[in-house]
Scaffold this active site. Structure first.
Site, PDB file in Angstrom:
ATOM      1  N   PRO A 129      -1.681  -3.416   2.013  1.00  9.67           N
ATOM      2  CA  PRO A 129      -2.727  -4.390   1.689  1.00  9.67           C
ATOM      3  C   PRO A 129      -4.071  -4.133   2.372  1.00  9.67           C
ATOM      4  O   PRO A 129      -4.988  -4.921   2.191  1.00  9.67           O
ATOM      5  CB  PRO A 129      -2.121  -5.699   2.188  1.00  9.67           C
ATOM      6  CG  PRO A 129      -1.258  -5.292   3.352  1.00  9.67           C
ATOM      7  CD  PRO A 129      -0.697  -3.947   2.990  1.00  9.67           C
ATOM      8  N   SER A 131      -4.688  -3.051   5.892  1.00  8.67           N
ATOM      9  CA  SER A 131      -4.900  -3.171   7.339  1.00  8.67           C
ATOM     10  C   SER A 131      -5.664  -1.960   7.833  1.00  8.67           C
ATOM     11  O   SER A 131      -6.667  -2.084   8.558  1.00  8.67           O
ATOM     12  CB  SER A 131      -3.576  -3.190   8.115  1.00  8.67           C
ATOM     13  OG  SER A 131      -2.574  -3.837   7.431  1.00  8.67           O
ATOM     14  N   LYS A 132      -5.157  -0.797   7.428  1.00 11.29           N
ATOM     15  CA  LYS A 132      -5.754   0.420   7.988  1.00 11.29           C
ATOM     16  C   LYS A 132      -7.029   0.792   7.255  1.00 11.29           C
ATOM     17  O   LYS A 132      -7.927   1.385   7.841  1.00 11.29           O
ATOM     18  CB  LYS A 132      -4.732   1.543   7.986  1.00 11.29           C
ATOM     19  CG  LYS A 132      -3.549   1.163   8.857  1.00 11.29           C
ATOM     20  CD  LYS A 132      -2.444   2.157   8.906  1.00 11.29           C
ATOM     21  CE  LYS A 132      -1.194   1.548   9.504  1.00 11.29           C
ATOM     22  NZ  LYS A 132      -0.508   0.578   8.617  1.00 11.29           N
ATOM     23  N   GLU A 150      -3.884   3.138  -4.004  1.00 11.22           N
ATOM     24  CA  GLU A 150      -2.633   2.375  -3.969  1.00 11.22           C
ATOM     25  C   GLU A 150      -1.948   2.478  -5.325  1.00 11.22           C
ATOM     26  O   GLU A 150      -2.575   2.316  -6.368  1.00 11.22           O
ATOM     27  CB  GLU A 150      -2.927   0.902  -3.612  1.00 11.22           C
ATOM     28  CG  GLU A 150      -1.770  -0.053  -3.757  1.00 11.22           C
ATOM     29  CD  GLU A 150      -0.537   0.333  -2.947  1.00 11.22           C
ATOM     30  OE1 GLU A 150      -0.663   0.688  -1.757  1.00 11.22           O
ATOM     31  OE2 GLU A 150       0.570   0.281  -3.538  1.00 11.22           O
ATOM     32  N   ASP A 177      -0.600   7.641  -8.204  1.00  4.27           N
ATOM     33  CA  ASP A 177       0.388   8.240  -7.319  1.00  4.27           C
ATOM     34  C   ASP A 177      -0.419   9.175  -6.396  1.00  4.27           C
ATOM     35  O   ASP A 177      -1.179  10.038  -6.891  1.00  4.27           O
ATOM     36  CB  ASP A 177       1.388   9.030  -8.169  1.00  4.27           C
ATOM     37  CG  ASP A 177       2.486   9.641  -7.335  1.00  4.27           C
ATOM     38  OD1 ASP A 177       2.251   9.897  -6.135  1.00  4.27           O
ATOM     39  OD2 ASP A 177       3.577   9.862  -7.867  1.00  4.27           O
ATOM     40  N   CYS A 248       6.357   3.294   9.215  1.00  2.28           N
ATOM     41  CA  CYS A 248       6.901   2.243  10.076  1.00  2.28           C
ATOM     42  C   CYS A 248       8.425   2.341  10.036  1.00  2.28           C
ATOM     43  O   CYS A 248       9.114   1.336   9.892  1.00  2.28           O
ATOM     44  CB  CYS A 248       6.391   0.863   9.663  1.00  2.28           C
ATOM     45  SG  CYS A 248       6.706   0.461   7.951  1.00  2.28           S
TER      46      CYS A 248
HETATM   47  N1  SAM Z   1      -1.611   1.452   4.806  1.00  5.94           N
HETATM   48  C1  SAM Z   1      -1.223   0.106   4.423  1.00  5.94           C
HETATM   49  C2  SAM Z   1      -1.792  -0.888   5.415  1.00  5.94           C
HETATM   50  O1  SAM Z   1      -2.000  -0.505   6.568  1.00  5.94           O
HETATM   51  O2  SAM Z   1      -2.063  -2.029   5.032  1.00  5.94           O
HETATM   52  C3  SAM Z   1       0.279  -0.018   4.305  1.00  5.94           C
HETATM   53  C4  SAM Z   1       0.824   1.000   3.346  1.00  5.94           C
HETATM   54  S1  SAM Z   1       2.535   0.808   3.003  1.00  5.94           S
HETATM   55  C5  SAM Z   1       3.264   1.508   4.376  1.00  5.94           C
HETATM   56  C6  SAM Z   1       2.743   2.044   1.793  1.00  5.94           C
HETATM   57  C7  SAM Z   1       2.044   1.742   0.470  1.00  5.94           C
HETATM   58  O3  SAM Z   1       2.210   2.879  -0.376  1.00  5.94           O
HETATM   59  C8  SAM Z   1       2.617   0.568  -0.308  1.00  5.94           C
HETATM   60  O4  SAM Z   1       1.581  -0.339  -0.582  1.00  5.94           O
HETATM   61  C9  SAM Z   1       3.152   1.179  -1.586  1.00  5.94           C
HETATM   62  O5  SAM Z   1       2.972   0.340  -2.711  1.00  5.94           O
HETATM   63  C10 SAM Z   1       2.293   2.435  -1.710  1.00  5.94           C
HETATM   64  N2  SAM Z   1       2.908   3.565  -2.457  1.00  5.94           N
HETATM   65  C11 SAM Z   1       4.207   3.762  -2.783  1.00  5.94           C
HETATM   66  N3  SAM Z   1       4.346   4.929  -3.420  1.00  5.94           N
HETATM   67  C12 SAM Z   1       3.111   5.484  -3.475  1.00  5.94           C
HETATM   68  C13 SAM Z   1       2.590   6.686  -4.043  1.00  5.94           C
HETATM   69  N4  SAM Z   1       3.397   7.567  -4.621  1.00  5.94           N
HETATM   70  N5  SAM Z   1       1.270   6.905  -3.953  1.00  5.94           N
HETATM   71  C14 SAM Z   1       0.442   6.020  -3.354  1.00  5.94           C
HETATM   72  N6  SAM Z   1       0.865   4.862  -2.815  1.00  5.94           N
HETATM   73  C15 SAM Z   1       2.183   4.604  -2.881  1.00  5.94           C
END
Ligand code: SAM
EC number: 2.1.1.178
Length: 479
Positions: A129, A131-132, A150, A177, A248
């Site tokens: 969402p 944060s980073k 995303e 992706d 994480c």
């Molecule tokens: N960086 C985010 C933050 O700090 O708020 C948290 C990211 S979370 C660990 C990983 C994110 O990757 C999720 O929102 C997920 O929907 C997305 N995701 C999943 N598969 C992905 C892909 N193939 N390419 C890009 N994003 C993807």
């Protein structure tokens, strides 16, 4: 203590196979059952750490600095205030803080360590969402160009809303992706953060059911996705650039082994940048390779993994791609730009906007300057800031103009009281104590931060908050 935390026996057996010798499994399980310490990051795009500390003091919040993030604090609020969720406090609604777990502040801190991110091109490959993304935008001081990507549509929406609240202005959002960046945006970025989708083993202190669907097979499956993403990131990085990979989760399958895959694939062109001196205490969680494997019991956080690499040379992508289709924006003419800037100067004292004004249908956008060479490489869901809608006699400003650029104004602000702010967020007009002769749009502030626009009328300020941002739950006051 949350005794309901679900920790399957097969998971414990797996952890036992890789937990470092100086840590015990009993301490690890005990830490998983302990509630997480609430943490926040001051959004320096809106306020300063000193201003936030003064706010915390005034509200009797207890703050403990987070050693690896100068803008981060663990915090406690007095019991009486806890009936109001932190998300509904004035400092949060006004974008002054972001609730973020302490260990999740490490990846961006690692990326900016010994590096100046201002004016750089940066990719946040898995961003929602946000944060980073918001931490990166703050580290970049809203300069340069930040692409936040995303895959999930619903999460892209929350990413977009968060960026607006926090006043992030240097960013484009994309919806792909992450595996496409290596082929479409080869060697485009100075720095990349891949905060990868993962099995989330480190998050049980926040979510007692995080391990409900845990299996080695699922770890292995996610590791394959992570390998594709990290390869893509490395192709997209410029030579000399840096990449931070984070998760994480705790399993080496999704951490050390994904990094090992990258090291083997680009053997002559990559260096590990060891993180053992990132902060005092980092040496307690550093691996032999120089990565940080943050166990929850060591710094009383969630579990996290962070690795940093430098690109020493480029291997061309085997299958480069180019976007098809025309770029749907045109430049705002210099005559129109001049007229618009004169209005902004007269109304708000803003004489300069950094970036390029562009128009699509009737929408006026401000693109970050550094986006010029990259803006046609992929299709963006949003690029820059939506400034307003053009009409026959000028530009009707949008909410986002206010949240992202309102701080540049030197006049025409109105600071809302707590009660007025409640009215504002509930979509109501603001009644004025005395009639006014002022006209046109006005910037509304809360805790000194611009939160939106209103329109002066004789006895009130007419509310311009977009309908989808109107809230009717308990806000700001806890009495
Ligand atoms: N960086 C985010 C933050 O700090 O708020 C948290 C990211 S979370 C660990 C990983 C994110 O990757 C999720 O929102 C997920 O929907 C997305 N995701 C999943 N598969 C992905 C892909 N193939 N390419 C890009 N994003 C993807």
């Amino acid at each position: 203590m949350d005794a309901h935390t679900y920790i399957p026996a097969e998971f414990i057996a797996d952890v036992q196979s890789y937990i470092p010798q100086h840590l015990t499994i009993a301490d690890y399980i005990e830490s998983c059952q302990r509630p997480l310490r609430p943490a926040l990051r001051v959004n320096t795009l809106k306020t300063t750490v000193a201003e936030f500390q003064a706010y915390a003091d005034e509200h009797s919040w207890t703050l403990t600095p987070i050693p690896w993030c100068p803008d981060g604090f663990w915090f406690e609020r007095p019991l009486a205030q806890q009936t109001l969720s932190i998300g509904n406090t004035d400092i949060h609604l006004s974008g002054g803080i972001y609730i973020q777990e302490a260990s999740s502040m490490l990846p961006v801190f690692a990326l900016q360590h010994q590096t100046n991110l201002t004016d750089c091109c940066v990719l946040d490959m898995a961003a929602a969402p946000g944060s980073k993304t918001s931490q990166l935008a703050a580290a970049m001081d809203n300069s340069g160009f930040l692409i936040a990507n995303e895959l999930s549509s619903s999460r892209l929406k929350s990413l977009s809303a968060n960026m607006q609240r926090l006043g992030v202005a240097n960013t484009a959002l994309s919806h792909f992706d992450g595996a496409i960046f290596g082929s479409y945006m080869e060697q485009c970025f100075d720095h990349i953060l891949l905060d990868a989708p993962c099995s989330g083993e480190g998050t049980v202190r926040k979510d007692p059911n995080a391990l409900k669907n845990w299996s080695i097979e699922s770890n292995q499956h996610i590791a394959e996705v992570q390998k594709q993403l990290i390869e893509s990131a490395f192709y997209a990085l410029k030579t000399g650039g840096t990449l931070v990979y984070s998760t994480c989760t705790l399993t080496p399958l999704e951490n050390q082994q994904v990094c090992q895959h990258l090291l083997e694939m680009f053997a002559d062109h990559i260096d590990v940048l060891p993180l053992d001196t990132l902060f005092e205490g980092a040496e307690q969680v550093v691996t032999d390779e120089g990565y940080l494997h943050v166990w929850p019991q060591v710094h009383d956080t969630e579990g996290f993994f962070i690795a940093k690499f430098k690109k020493l040379g480029h291997t061309p992508h085997p299958n480069p791609q180019a976007k098809k289709g025309a770029f749907p924006f045109s430049d705002f003419s210099s005559k129109e730009s001049q007229a618009f800037m004169k209005t902004l100067t007269d109304q708000f004292g803003i004489s300069h906007l950094a970036g390029n004004l562009a128009i699509r249908d009737k929408e006026l956008w401000l693109f970050p300057e550094q986006s010029t060479d990259l803006k046609e490489k992929i299709k963006f869901s949003r690029l820059g800031i939506l400034i307003g809608q053009t009409h026959r006699t000028g530009v009707r400003l949008c909410h986002e103009f206010a949240t992202a650029l309102g701080h540049l104004a030197t006049k025409n602000h109105y600071e809302l009281s707590t009660l007025e702010a409640c009215d504002y967020f509930q979509g109501k007009d603001i009644k004025l104590p005395h009639p006014t002769s002022q006209q046109g749009e006005v910037l509304l502030t809360l805790c000194g931060n611009v939160i939106g626009l209103g329109k002066w009328q004789k006895n009130k300020i007419k509310n311009s908050l977009p309908r989808d941002l109107v809230r009717d739950n308990q806000l700001i006051t806890w009495e």
